[in-house]
Design a protein around this motif. Structure first.
Motif, PDB file in Angstrom:
ATOM      1  N   GLY A 167      62.389  40.987  17.191  1.00  0.00           N
ATOM      2  CA  GLY A 167      63.750  40.487  17.874  1.00  0.00           C
ATOM      3  C   GLY A 167      64.868  41.006  17.909  1.00  0.00           C
ATOM      4  O   GLY A 167      65.541  42.296  18.785  1.00  0.00           O
ATOM      5  N   VAL A 168      65.241  41.469  16.475  1.00  0.00           N
ATOM      6  CA  VAL A 168      66.180  42.318  16.483  1.00  0.00           C
ATOM      7  C   VAL A 168      65.935  43.782  16.508  1.00  0.00           C
ATOM      8  O   VAL A 168      67.030  44.218  16.792  1.00  0.00           O
ATOM      9  N   ARG A 169      64.342  44.124  16.181  1.00  0.00           N
ATOM     10  CA  ARG A 169      63.674  45.474  16.367  1.00  0.00           C
ATOM     11  C   ARG A 169      64.439  45.709  17.450  1.00  0.00           C
ATOM     12  O   ARG A 169      65.092  47.561  17.669  1.00  0.00           O
ATOM     13  N   LYS A 170      64.179  45.267  18.462  1.00  0.00           N
ATOM     14  CA  LYS A 170      64.041  45.604  20.303  1.00  0.00           C
ATOM     15  C   LYS A 170      65.810  45.332  20.958  1.00  0.00           C
ATOM     16  O   LYS A 170      65.520  46.458  21.521  1.00  0.00           O
ATOM     17  N   ASN A 171      66.163  44.653  19.485  1.00  0.00           N
ATOM     18  CA  ASN A 171      67.457  44.705  20.032  1.00  0.00           C
ATOM     19  C   ASN A 171      68.490  45.706  20.117  1.00  0.00           C
ATOM     20  O   ASN A 171      70.071  46.551  20.071  1.00  0.00           O
ATOM     21  N   GLY A 172      67.879  46.722  19.474  1.00  0.00           N
ATOM     22  CA  GLY A 172      68.615  48.079  18.297  1.00  0.00           C
ATOM     23  C   GLY A 172      69.342  47.877  17.451  1.00  0.00           C
ATOM     24  O   GLY A 172      69.907  49.012  17.050  1.00  0.00           O
TER      25      GLY A 172
END
Length: 298
Positions: A167-172
Motif C-alpha cells: 500500500g505504501v508503494r502504491k501510494n508512491g
C-alpha cells in the motif's frame, strides 16, 4: 468404508472431508468429545506467542498458554477425566484452510483479526495489539520508512505486513524490493544474513527475534508504525456453543487479571531458550482490550 482399499489420494480426500463434516455437523465440542483430543494450531518460531524449543517438542508461549486455559474449560464442560492436546504446526498460508477442514480446532499464534478473515473464520476476543513496523541493523543508516526507498525489504508470505507495505508503494511514498520469507524466522534470516536491509513485521515479534539472536545489540526497531493490529485466536465459524465457551474463557482471563500474570511471564521475564527478557511493557492499546474485551477486526 475400508480406507486401506482406496487409492492414497482418494483416501486423503475422504479423510479431510470426514474431518470437516465432523467439525461442522456436531460442532467442535462434539468432535472433541468423540475423539478424546483437541487439535491446536501452533508455530515453530513466533516468540513469545507460539514457538518450539525442539523439533519434537510442543509449542509454548503466551497465546499457547491462553489456549491451554481454553482446553481446561473444554475438559470441564464435557466432564472429561482426560483430554489430550495434539499440535499441528501451521503457517500464514495454510492456517485458515486447516482450521476450516477440521485439522485443527484452534489457531493459537499471532493471527491478525481482519474483517476480511472474519468472512472465513471466527475470532476470540483479541489478546494482543501490535504495531506493524520494521527492524534494521543499527549501522544501516535507516531510521524511517522513507529511508527504505530503493532497499531490499523482507516480509512474510501471507502476512498483513505485505499488504501494508504494498500500500505504501502504491501510494508512491517509497519504492522497495520485496523479499518474502516462508515464515517469521526465515524473514529474520534474510535480515541477519544481509540479503534484506529491513524486515517489516509486528513490533513484538521483531523484539522477540532480536532478543533471541546471537547478537541482539546489532539491531533496532523503527519507531514509525504502518498500522496497529489486534491478534486473535481463530476458530471455525457457525459454531456458537464452542465460540461462547472460548469467548467466556478468554474474557474471564482478562476480567480476573490472570492474563496480566501471563503477560508478565512472557514479556517481562526471562524466557527460553536463551533466557532473554523481551522487556516489552504492556501498551495502552493492550490495556484497553483487557479492560473492554472485543473481537473487532481491522
Amino acid at each position: 468404508m475400508d480406507f486401506r482399499k482406496l487409492p492414497l489420494a482418494l483416501g486423503l480426500t475422504l479423510a479431510f472431508a470426514c474431518g470437516a463434516a465432523s467439525a461442522q455437523d456436531g460442532g467442535t465440542l462434539q468432535k472433541i468429545k468423540d475423539s478424546g483430543f483437541i487439535q491446536i494450531g501452533g508455530r515453530d518460531s513466533q516468540i513469545p506467542f507460539s514457538y518450539k524449543l525442539g523439533s519434537d517438542s510442543a509449542s509454548i508461549g503466551f497465546t499457547n498458554d491462553i489456549c491451554l486455559k481454553i482446553v481446561d474449560a473444554v475438559k470441564a464442560r464435557l466432564g472429561l477425566a482426560k483430554l489430550d492436546v495434539r499440535y499441528t504446526m501451521l503457517n500464514s498460508a495454510n492456517r485458515i484452510p486447516l482450521l476450516q477442514n477440521g485439522t485443527v480446532d484452534l489457531d493459537c499464534a499471532t493471527t491478525t483479526n481482519t474483517t476480511q478473515r472474519q468472512q472465513q473464520v471466527d475470532f476470540a476476543p483479541s489478546h494482543f495489539v501490535t504495531n506493524i513496523t520494521a527492524a534494521v541493523r543499527k549501522d544501516s543508516g535507516i531510521n524511517t520508512f522513507a529511508d527504505l526507498n530503493g532497499k531490499n525489504v523482507a516480509t512474510v508470505t501471507g502476512s498483513t505486513s505485505i499488504q501494508l507495505l504494498r500500500g505504501v508503494r502504491k501510494n508512491g511514498a517509497i519504492e522497495v524490493h520485496e523479499i518474502a520469507g516462508k515464515d517469521t524466522s526465515d524473514g529474520f534470516l534474510l535480515l541477519s544474513s544481509g540479503r534484506a536491509d529491513a524486515y517489516v513485521l509486528d513490533d513484538v515479534q521483531l523484539a522477540g527475534m532480536i532478543a533471541s539472536a546471537p547478537n541482539p545489540g546489532d539491531y533496532k526497531i523503527l519507531k514509525e508504525s504502518l498500522r496497529q493490529e489486534p491478534y486473535g485466536i481463530m476458530l471455525r465459524k457457525d459454531d456458537p456453543q464452542f465460540k461462547a465457551l472460548v469467548d467466556e474463557t478468554v474474557t474471564g482471563l482478562m476480567k480476573s487479571g490472570a492474563i496480566e500474570q501471563l503477560y508478565t511471564k512472557w514479556f517481562m521475564s526471562p524466557i527460553p531458550p536463551r533466557n532473554a527478557n523481551l522487556n516489552f511493557p504492556m501498551t495502552d492499546a493492550v490495556r484497553e482490550i483487557y479492560k473492554n474485551p472485543n473481537n473487532k477486526g481491522v
